[in-house]
Design an enzyme around this catalytic site. Structure first.
Site: not given
Lengths: 393, 255
Positions: A89, A111, A377
């Site tokens: 991220k 968000e 990830s």
């Protein structure tokens, strides 16, 4: 076949900017400027310097020997879990915060579902000294307390989204409402390859560093930058888009996106969007989403909060429809078992999201020579409670 | 003649349009509310069809939308109710809602059902101008429906001109860039914006909406445009108690 965005903001039938007029100036400002800003040499220099010195890139491409032996293939793990804040991220939030600064924005909103994107956003806001407001569903706030505390410690204001089902989809709605009400000084850092054009393109460009590095690393380690398979999990689809990006043009590389089947695709508790969804519009773009016959958005389910989203990004919808990528699904239980397997065979506790991609290896057949890249990830620290509850540690 | 066109032909100012959500507060209230509003002096009705993710709406209209869905409202039922409604209601009626339910119904089916039910126009806030022009304008025109676009204080003159060119019926001026239900704060910024739009002498009439909740704010809207639209304040007023009484006393503020 063109798999990337066209000048109108579409990927084949998908994409566009289905937004109310109140958001038009904000989105249009981005659309007109994002490529110019991103392609600027100074921007690239600063972006890559931060990725290297702050995030810790390049992330390793690790040949997982014991998993390779078990599956009879060369299994490479792209270690996004080793990034600062523990997942892919941060690649996107670093890019977007620099872009927001160039646009002169003073306030950042985002968000978050599990809190990973919220933490990554709060982190870059602390790094650059910008005001940060994170919208998070009331239900998610209760089940992800450590990430809520991290965001607060980083100086962010966490606002509980109490509308609708009080999860990621509603946090996204609330962030969009905030942006409507604060049209001038605020930048909205969307955390996935969803939203109105240019968000899906912009986020995938920032995440494409994953496949850019992977190609170089594969060349060094195998003598070819073309693996046989590339696997990644898909919620909205940002790690998958980053992992696929530079392989999309290599038609001999098979791309496999793994969705969350939840308790089973037909159980009524699933987030397997390409299996259960239909074409429609959600959060500003035309894509595939889970919905009723009347066009109401259906609440998804997955044990992994990061995959618990009723849609996929428009580029994924296009890759699915054109069959350039294959879309598969893995249940809650299969993912947890795969997470345990990776932990005990490689000493790596994966995020449950990433464990969905690992679980799909069980369903594949290999002859011993294939090179397979799996995007790991994120790391599993945030999921310990779920692993503990399931395995009884 | 389309009833919206007729209204603006006959009446140049003080036009009052009321928004309410179909299927709220009760599933079967859609027709009764329309009749009571017409009786008490509303010039036009905007009936919202509910959606699970109404991003342009504030908490009050979100709640009505959720309640209506929980009550069982959907487009098929709404079109049935609208046929009953048209037996008694002669003022213009628009449908307002988000694009996804329309896409699932099918744009052509939706427009045809609107025409069959006597609907005069639509407001679909998340249907962009480009997509409307490229894909849907032909269908809207075929069925005689007016598509109403929104304009905000941030909309450029150039874009307002484009919207005016693409519009029929009227243009919906938002008093602020905001979700529904924010109070109208008539500051220098808003009056400058209203005056700027008025000075553009658009071919379409204009109505001001968002934040009109009192006689005073309605009169301000009428000063700068052909009239005003009331939504949140109205749905709040009919939330509880006797529908007819509530509507009649609410409308007395304005009529």
């Amino acid at each position: 076949m063109n798999y990337f965005v066209n000048e109108k903001g579409y990927y084949g039938d998908f994409g566009g900017a289905y937004i109310p007029e109140m958001l038009y100036p904000n989105v249009e400002e981005l659309r007109q400027n994002y490529l110019k800003i991103i392609n600027d040499a100074d921007f690239q220099k600063e972006f890559h310097a931060l990725l290297k010195d702050y995030v810790g890139r390049p992330s390793p491409l690790y040949l997982a020997k014991r998993l390779s032996k078990k599956y009879n293939a060369h299994i490479f793990l792209k270690r996004e879990d080793l990034n600062h804040t523990g997942a892919h991220k941060i690649n996107n939030t670093i890019g977007q915060i620099l872009l927001a600064e160039k646009l002169g924005k003073k306030r950042i909103i985002a968000e978050t579902g599990a809190g990973q994107h919220g933490v990554a956003t709060a982190t870059v806001c602390a790094l650059r000294g910008l005001e940060c407001v994170i919208y998070m569903g009331e239900v998610d706030i209760q089940r992800q307390a450590p990430n809520v505390a991290r965001m607060k410690m980083l100086g962010a204001t966490v606002i509980s989204a109490v509308s609708g089902s009080k999860t990621l989809k509603d946090a996204t709605n609330e962030a969009m409402r905030d942006w409507i009400n604060n049209p001038v000084d605020t930048h909205y850092i969307i955390g996935s390859v969803v939203g109105p054009h240019p968000y899906p393109d912009m986020v995938s460009i920032f995440q494409s560093v994953i496949s850019e590095e992977t190609k170089k690393q594969l060349m060094e380690q195998t003598g070819s930058d073309q693996p046989d398979y590339v696997l990644a999990c898909v919620g909205g689809g940002s790690n998958a888009m980053g992992m696929f990006y530079h392989f999309i043009g290599d038609e001999n590389v098979k791309l496999i996106a793994v969705e969350a089947a939840g308790k089973g695709v037909s159980s009524g508790f699933s987030a397997a969007t390409t299996f259960l969804g239909k074409e429609g519009v959600l959060h500003g773009s035309r894509s595939i989403l889970m919905q009723t016959a009347d066009g109401q958005v259906v609440e998804p389910h997955s044990v992994s909060a990061g995959l618990d989203y009723p849609g996929i990004g428009p580029q994924h919808a296009h890759l699915f429809k054109t069959t350039r990528a294959q879309y598969a699904s893995i249940t809650d239980e299969e993912s947890l078992e795969a997470g345990l397997l990776c932990t005990q065979m490689e000493g790596i506790i994966p995020a449950i999201e990433s464990a969905h991609a690992l679980a799909y290896l069980e369903k594949m057949e290999f002859t011993g020579n294939e090179n397979v890249v799996v995007c790991l990830s994120g790391r599993g620290d945030k999921d310990m409670q779920t692993y503990m509850n399931y395995f009884g540690f | 003649m389309n009833r919206i066109d007729l209204l603006f032909k006959e009446k140049k100012n003080n036009i009052l349009s009321i928004y309410y959500t179909a299927g709220y507060p009760g599933l079967g209230d859609t027709v009764a509310i329309a009749e009571a509003l017409q009786e008490s002096g509303a010039d036009m009705l905007e009936i919202g069809f509910p959606y699970s993710d109404p991003v342009a709406d504030g908490p009050v209209i979100q709640a009505t939308s959720k309640q209506a869905l929980d009550n069982g409202m959907d487009l098929n039922l709404l079109f049935e109710q609208l046929k009953q409604l048209r037996k008694k209601v002669t003022i213009p009626v628009l449908l307002m809602g988000y694009v996804n339910p329309v896409l699932q119904y099918g744009v052509e089916n939706f427009c045809k059902a609107c025409a069959d039910a006597g609907i005069d126009g639509c407001i679909v806030p998340d249907l962009p101008m480009y997509e409307y022009e490229e894909l849907y304008q032909g269908v809207f025109l075929k069925y005689g429906l007016r598509n109403i676009f929104l304009v905000t204080p941030q909309t450029s003159d150039e874009r307002i001109r484009k919207i005016d060119g693409l519009s029929d019926g009227f243009i919906y001026l938002l008093s602020a860039s905001a979700t529904t239900g924010k109070n109208l704060n008539v500051s220098d910024v808003t009056t400058t914006y209203f005056s700027r739009v008025a000075a553009m002498e658009l071919k379409n009439p204009t109505l001001i909406g968002f934040g009109i909740s009192s006689k005073e704010t309605f009169e301000k809207a009428c000063k700068y445009a052909n009239g005003g639209i009331i939504g949140t304040a109205f749905v709040k007023a009919v939330a509880k108690g006797d529908l007819k009484e509530n509507i009649s006393s609410f409308m007395k503020m304005f009529r």
